[in-house]
Write a protein that holds these residues in place. Structure first.
Motif, PDB file in Angstrom:
ATOM      1  N   HIS A 111       0.819  -1.222   0.000  1.00 46.37           N
ATOM      2  CA  HIS A 111       0.000   0.000   0.000  1.00 46.37           C
ATOM      3  C   HIS A 111       0.854   1.274   0.000  1.00 46.37           C
ATOM      4  O   HIS A 111       0.857   2.043   0.965  1.00 46.37           O
ATOM      5  N   VAL A 112       1.534   1.520  -1.094  1.00 42.88           N
ATOM      6  CA  VAL A 112       2.324   2.746  -1.249  1.00 42.88           C
ATOM      7  C   VAL A 112       1.411   3.865  -1.748  1.00 42.88           C
ATOM      8  O   VAL A 112       0.575   3.655  -2.626  1.00 42.88           O
ATOM      9  N   SER A 113       1.559   5.058  -1.171  1.00 48.40           N
ATOM     10  CA  SER A 113       0.769   6.214  -1.593  1.00 48.40           C
ATOM     11  C   SER A 113       1.617   7.466  -1.469  1.00 48.40           C
ATOM     12  O   SER A 113       2.607   7.496  -0.734  1.00 48.40           O
ATOM     13  N   SER A 151       1.308  11.765  -0.908  1.00 51.73           N
ATOM     14  CA  SER A 151       0.491  12.935  -0.571  1.00 51.73           C
ATOM     15  C   SER A 151       1.329  14.190  -0.766  1.00 51.73           C
ATOM     16  O   SER A 151       2.562  14.134  -0.805  1.00 51.73           O
ATOM     17  N   VAL A 189       5.160  13.557   0.145  1.00 56.15           N
ATOM     18  CA  VAL A 189       5.459  12.555   1.174  1.00 56.15           C
ATOM     19  C   VAL A 189       5.000  11.198   0.678  1.00 56.15           C
ATOM     20  O   VAL A 189       3.866  11.038   0.223  1.00 56.15           O
ATOM     21  N   CYS A 190       5.903  10.211   0.780  1.00 55.67           N
ATOM     22  CA  CYS A 190       5.594   8.848   0.361  1.00 55.67           C
ATOM     23  C   CYS A 190       5.265   8.008   1.593  1.00 55.67           C
ATOM     24  O   CYS A 190       6.006   8.014   2.582  1.00 55.67           O
ATOM     25  N   HIS A 191       4.153   7.276   1.531  1.00 51.84           N
ATOM     26  CA  HIS A 191       3.706   6.459   2.659  1.00 51.84           C
ATOM     27  C   HIS A 191       3.743   4.982   2.256  1.00 51.84           C
ATOM     28  O   HIS A 191       3.407   4.629   1.128  1.00 51.84           O
ATOM     29  N   GLU A 192       4.145   4.122   3.222  1.00 51.91           N
ATOM     30  CA  GLU A 192       4.159   2.676   3.018  1.00 51.91           C
ATOM     31  C   GLU A 192       3.590   2.022   4.260  1.00 51.91           C
ATOM     32  O   GLU A 192       3.882   2.435   5.382  1.00 51.91           O
ATOM     33  N   ALA A 193       2.763   0.968   4.093  1.00 51.05           N
ATOM     34  CA  ALA A 193       1.972   0.439   5.202  1.00 51.05           C
ATOM     35  C   ALA A 193       2.809  -0.297   6.235  1.00 51.05           C
ATOM     36  O   ALA A 193       2.981   0.180   7.359  1.00 51.05           O
ATOM     37  N   TRP A 194       3.359  -1.470   5.893  1.00 53.47           N
ATOM     38  CA  TRP A 194       4.019  -2.248   6.941  1.00 53.47           C
ATOM     39  C   TRP A 194       5.154  -3.113   6.404  1.00 53.47           C
ATOM     40  O   TRP A 194       5.533  -4.111   7.009  1.00 53.47           O
ATOM     41  N   ASP A 241      11.814   9.294   2.125  1.00 53.67           N
ATOM     42  CA  ASP A 241      10.358   9.252   2.007  1.00 53.67           C
ATOM     43  C   ASP A 241       9.742  10.604   1.680  1.00 53.67           C
ATOM     44  O   ASP A 241       8.527  10.678   1.452  1.00 53.67           O
ATOM     45  N   CYS A 299       6.941   7.635  -6.523  1.00 50.62           N
ATOM     46  CA  CYS A 299       7.706   7.123  -5.390  1.00 50.62           C
ATOM     47  C   CYS A 299       7.791   5.607  -5.524  1.00 50.62           C
ATOM     48  O   CYS A 299       6.765   4.929  -5.621  1.00 50.62           O
TER      49      CYS A 299
END
Length: 272
Positions: free
Chosen positions: A144-146, A148, A157-162, A189, A204
């Motif tokens: 789950h890469v996203s 914002s 900003v790059c987000h990654e779940a786990w 990130d 990203c």
């Protein structure tokens, strides 16, 4: 002076006679925690035992139990008497070795069910126990890469779940980030965008040992490509106009020359 020396000798005698009261055996697992293991690969844990000259090890035991949950049943993986070169274990895929003041546990095929808290307990000849612990977890793929955006700070900003040990990299229009586009943070990130206005596609890419995943933020289309195309079209039109003008001039000149020749021929006939 003599009284002080006598007191020092008395204290030293007590230290020599009762070493166990002032020296404690300790054991700690050397692996950086938590330990992440890819399912199907080998798990290796090494523990170091610190003890003084008077202490002797009688037993070493490795155990495992779930990290969370109500049913935290502890399972004995191997028991090693210090005077025996062999360790008895309940699982054939688990081996334990002893080397000087170190003990190593090896699990040949790690699975998700093997995650949890691992403990190594060392027992001395007096029956006192000391334990070292370590958390072992499954090495997980990126999920789950996203991306914002913080418009006020020109920040993506790059987000990654786990995923385990994720690494970040950025692309702009499928090319590496340059100084003209922005600057990537130390952790990777975040992307500080320096280009104005913000335009194009920012991607990203997040990866680890199990693969990669990506997400793209799409801003307004960049005008640089459109301007270049427009300029090319204008140049082509101008070139066609110039060529057409030259061709028309040549045709006009040829026609005029032919007309002048015909008039001169007609004038000669009339004179005769």
């Amino acid at each position: 002076m003599d009284l002080q020396c006598l007191r020092c000798w008395n204290v030293l005698s007590l230290l020599l006679l009762l070493p166990g009261r002032f020296w404690c055996m300790s054991v700690h697992i050397l692996n950086e925690q938590p330990v992440h293991v890819i399912p199907g690969t080998k798990l290796v844990l090494t523990a170091r035992i610190e003890k003084n000259l008077w202490e002797q090890i009688s037993m070493i035991k490795w155990t495992q139990e779930p990290e969370t949950g109500h049913d935290r049943t502890k399972v004995t993986l191997a028991t090693c008497p210090a005077k025996s070169p062999k360790c008895s274990g309940e699982r054939p895929d688990v081996q334990v070795s002893l080397k000087q003041q170190e003990t190593t546990l090896e699990m040949n095929r790690y699975s998700t069910e093997d995650s949890g808290e691992y403990s190594v307990t060392v027992t001395d000849r007096s029956g006192a126990n000391t334990t070292g612990r370590c958390i072992v977890r499954e090495y997980e793929a990126v999920h789950h890469v996203s991306v914002s955006i913080n418009v006020s700070h020109s920040l993506l900003v790059c987000h990654e779940a786990w995923g385990t040990d994720p690494s970040f990299s950025w692309l702009h229009e499928r090319a590496a980030i340059t100084q003209q586009v922005g600057k990537v943070s130390k952790d990777g990130d975040m992307l500080i965008v320096t280009m104005t206005p913000i335009c194009g596609h920012f991607t990203c890419v997040v990866g680890n040992k199990l693969g990669y995943s990506s997400a793209t933020y799409t801003a307004a289309p960049c005008e640089s490509g459109g301007r270049g195309m427009t300029a090319a079209v204008v140049c082509l039109v101008l070139l066609l106009l110039v060529c057409g003008g030259v061709l028309a001039f040549l045709l006009w000149r040829r026609r005029r020359k032919n007309n002048m020749g015909e008039r001169l021929y007609e004038h000669t006939d009339d004179t005769i």
